[in-house]
Scaffold this active site. Sequence first.
Site, mmCIF file in Angstrom:
data_model
loop_
_atom_site.group_PDB
_atom_site.id
_atom_site.type_symbol
_atom_site.label_atom_id
_atom_site.label_comp_id
_atom_site.label_asym_id
_atom_site.label_seq_id
_atom_site.Cartn_x
_atom_site.Cartn_y
_atom_site.Cartn_z
ATOM 1 N N SER A 35 0.822 -1.212 0.000
ATOM 2 C CA SER A 35 0.000 0.000 0.000
ATOM 3 C C SER A 35 0.852 1.257 0.000
ATOM 4 O O SER A 35 0.374 2.348 -0.348
ATOM 5 C CB SER A 35 -0.915 0.007 1.234
ATOM 6 O OG SER A 35 -0.155 -0.006 2.426
ATOM 7 N N LYS A 36 2.123 1.137 0.383
ATOM 8 C CA LYS A 36 2.993 2.309 0.484
ATOM 9 C C LYS A 36 3.329 2.916 -0.873
ATOM 10 O O LYS A 36 3.787 4.056 -0.946
ATOM 11 C CB LYS A 36 4.274 1.954 1.238
ATOM 12 C CG LYS A 36 4.037 1.519 2.685
ATOM 13 C CD LYS A 36 3.377 2.609 3.522
ATOM 14 C CE LYS A 36 3.296 2.211 4.983
ATOM 15 N NZ LYS A 36 2.699 3.266 5.825
ATOM 16 N N ASP A 37 3.100 2.174 -1.958
ATOM 17 C CA ASP A 37 3.263 2.771 -3.293
ATOM 18 C C ASP A 37 2.397 4.015 -3.436
ATOM 19 O O ASP A 37 2.785 4.993 -4.079
ATOM 20 C CB ASP A 37 2.850 1.777 -4.377
ATOM 21 C CG ASP A 37 3.859 0.675 -4.604
ATOM 22 O OD1 ASP A 37 4.882 0.630 -3.894
ATOM 23 O OD2 ASP A 37 3.619 -0.158 -5.499
#
Length: 345
Positions: free
Chosen positions: A47-49
């Site tokens: 999700s950090k993208d």
Amino acid sequence: MEQRNQVYSNVLDLVGNTPLIKLNRITSEFKGDFYAKVESFNPGQSSKDRIALYIIEQAEKKGILTPGDTIIETTSGNTGFSIAMVSIIKGYDCVLAVSSKSSPDKIDMLKTMGAKVYVCPAHVSADDPRSYYEVAKRLHSEMKGSVYINQYFNQLNIDAHYHSTGPEIWNQTEGEITHLVACSGTGGTISGTAKYLKEQNPNIKVIGVDAFGSVIKKYHETREFDEKEIYPYRIEGLGKNLIPGATDFDVIDKFVKVTDEESAHTARELARTEGMLVGYTSGAAMQAIKQLEEDGEFSENDKVVIIFPDHGARYMSKVYSDKWMSDQGFFDSINEVAENIQYIK
């Protein structure tokens, strides 16, 4: 986005629009329907993208970042990988201060992506000069032309999920979501997603997942920072020994705490039952669902969305390693590992 016949200009065009997948076997005895928002379908497998791309592009729009600059960040691994990936495409140097609790797999990945990595001791206070927070600040002060992302106290962390994850879940459930369950580390994912969803329907219940050894749950309930809550734990990317400014506690209804051991076993159970090789934190989120079900949280008509933040490939030397599990004392008579490997001589 320039896209013709499913050909993309670069990997950044693939950030977001991750699938919502129904859970079947692991929730077969539970009331309600349960869906996983599987963030490992992002190109950087987490999700950090979303926040890496959003924060960097906002900095570019404001003229804070120009080609050749250095991006500095504090990370347990996933944000660092995403920033390194974006930096490669956009032409920035990348320097990362990483917790020693991060798996060797994650640290190796960061080096492979061209980042300069500083591994900092995990079990020191946030204001200790050796902590990854303070090391990142020092590096930023020493490096000319550097930008410190500072995800733990960056409002853009929340905004990234408000503009992407929240709308995606709302559309994918056709507005029928009743519960959102997500782990809270920096708090950006749960805060931004919850903010959007509650604007659409204030009755949606938002439940955060915290770790034993973290201060987040008690702070949510009392608004008091209690150092006595802090002690070492193993789950990465979940919980904190400080209060992140990127957590909007007002949009979260309650928190549930999970243990290292149960979360590890539940991650492995997801692989065996749903065919999902997901990360340690995803196991923690699913463990919270089990506990909430036991407490009678859900009813037959509920539609529950659980955010699975990253891929299990980053934990092969941890929760998916029989040796690591045994070394932690996580295998017992109930959770004994099956021997599925035979060597032909």
